[in-house]
Design an enzyme around this catalytic site. Structure first.
Site, PDB file in Angstrom:
ATOM      1  N   ASP A  32      42.441  36.890  81.102  1.00  0.00           N
ATOM      2  CA  ASP A  32      42.378  35.672  80.297  1.00  0.00           C
ATOM      3  C   ASP A  32      42.614  34.436  81.162  1.00  0.00           C
ATOM      4  OD1 ASP A  32      42.089  34.183  78.010  1.00  0.00           O
ATOM      5  OD2 ASP A  32      44.155  34.465  77.326  1.00  0.00           O
ATOM      6  N   ASN A  80      33.696  38.839  71.372  1.00  0.00           N
ATOM      7  CA  ASN A  80      33.117  37.868  72.310  1.00  0.00           C
ATOM      8  C   ASN A  80      31.662  37.525  72.008  1.00  0.00           C
ATOM      9  OD1 ASN A  80      34.991  38.929  75.268  1.00  0.00           O
ATOM     10  ND2 ASN A  80      35.469  37.388  73.724  1.00  0.00           N
TER      11      ASN A  80
END
Length: 253
Positions: A32, A80
């Protein structure tokens, strides 16, 4: 013991002593902070993802050096797909680039590439590249690099339950056969140990639908460092912290 003189990011240096016998077998990382890294530098998000790919190579090498057998990287989640189309397309291209540019070196170093997740939704080019990398490295005995692609923990559990039900209906197993060990064989991570240590850079402190079944007794380590800036020293600091925890697995010591 493994002795390193290292530092965490830009903080003061400190000596880190890692114990070989307490090395985690399986480290999983939620990669991340690529977008934050790019924004901080006035760059498009895609440049952050590209920088993050370089970090993968660094961390795989470090795991190999330290003797970490399994490394699982959360690369693309089932959620995503909601991102802008140009960003998704850029991520797919990066998958192909990573494999084309790095697979020979990974193979030479004995790394075995595999995936967890559902590749059926992936475009043909990245899917072919992934399957080719898996085939090329399938007999390697070094670090097992698992790329979580189109992966979601809830989806994995539901998929596993459906498969169990189908096998019960087909008479392959009985309800009495069902237990945790058996259910593990219906998950993408079949044959892998549960992660000992889960790392998330970027300052966020949540699982984001990652390895929900497998993380029951995992240790978690969070860092303010964004993924593109994460390096071997940061990994060693995470492992050092892990090695100094008292893992009780629900019991008492």
């Amino acid at each position: 013991m493994l002795d390193f003189f290292s530092k965490k990011g830009n903080e003061d240096s400190e000596e880190i002593v890692l114990i070989e016998d307490k090395m985690p077998k399986h480290i999983a990382i939620i990669m991340d902070g690529n977008g934050r890294w790019a924004k901080k530098r006035g760059l498009p998000r895609t440049m952050g993802h590209r920088a993050g790919v370089k970090t993968i190579k660094t961390i795989v090498k470090e795991c190999d050096k330290l003797g970490v057998k399994y490394l699982t990287l959360y690369a693309f989640s089932t959620e995503n797909w909601k991102r802008p189309e140009d960003e998704v397309n850029a991520l797919m291209k990066l998958v192909v680039e990573f494999i084309k540019n790095e697979i020979d070196e990974l193979h030479q170093n004995g790394v075995r590439v595999q995936t967890i997740g559902d590749l059926s939704r992936f475009p043909e080019e990245p899917k072919k590249a992934i399957l080719w990398a898996m085939e090329k490295t399938k007999d390697n005995t070094g670090v097992v690099l698992s790329l979580a692609l189109n992966y979601g923990g809830r989806n994995e559990i539901v998929r596993g339950i459906k498969s169990v039900i189908e096998d019960v209906k087909a008479g392959k197993i009985s309800i009495d056969d069902i237990n945790e060990d058996m259910f593990n064989d219906y998950l993408y991570t079949k044959g892998m140990p549960d992660p000992d240590l889960i790392i998330r850079p970027s300052g966020e402190q949540r699982l984001s639908n990652f390895l929900l079944w497998q993380c029951a007794y995992s240790e978690f380590w969070y860092s303010q460092i964004n993924w593109p800036d994460f390096n071997g020293e940061d990994l060693r600091k995470a492992i050092f912290d892990y090695q100094n925890r008292d893992r009780r697995f629900g019991g008492i010591k």
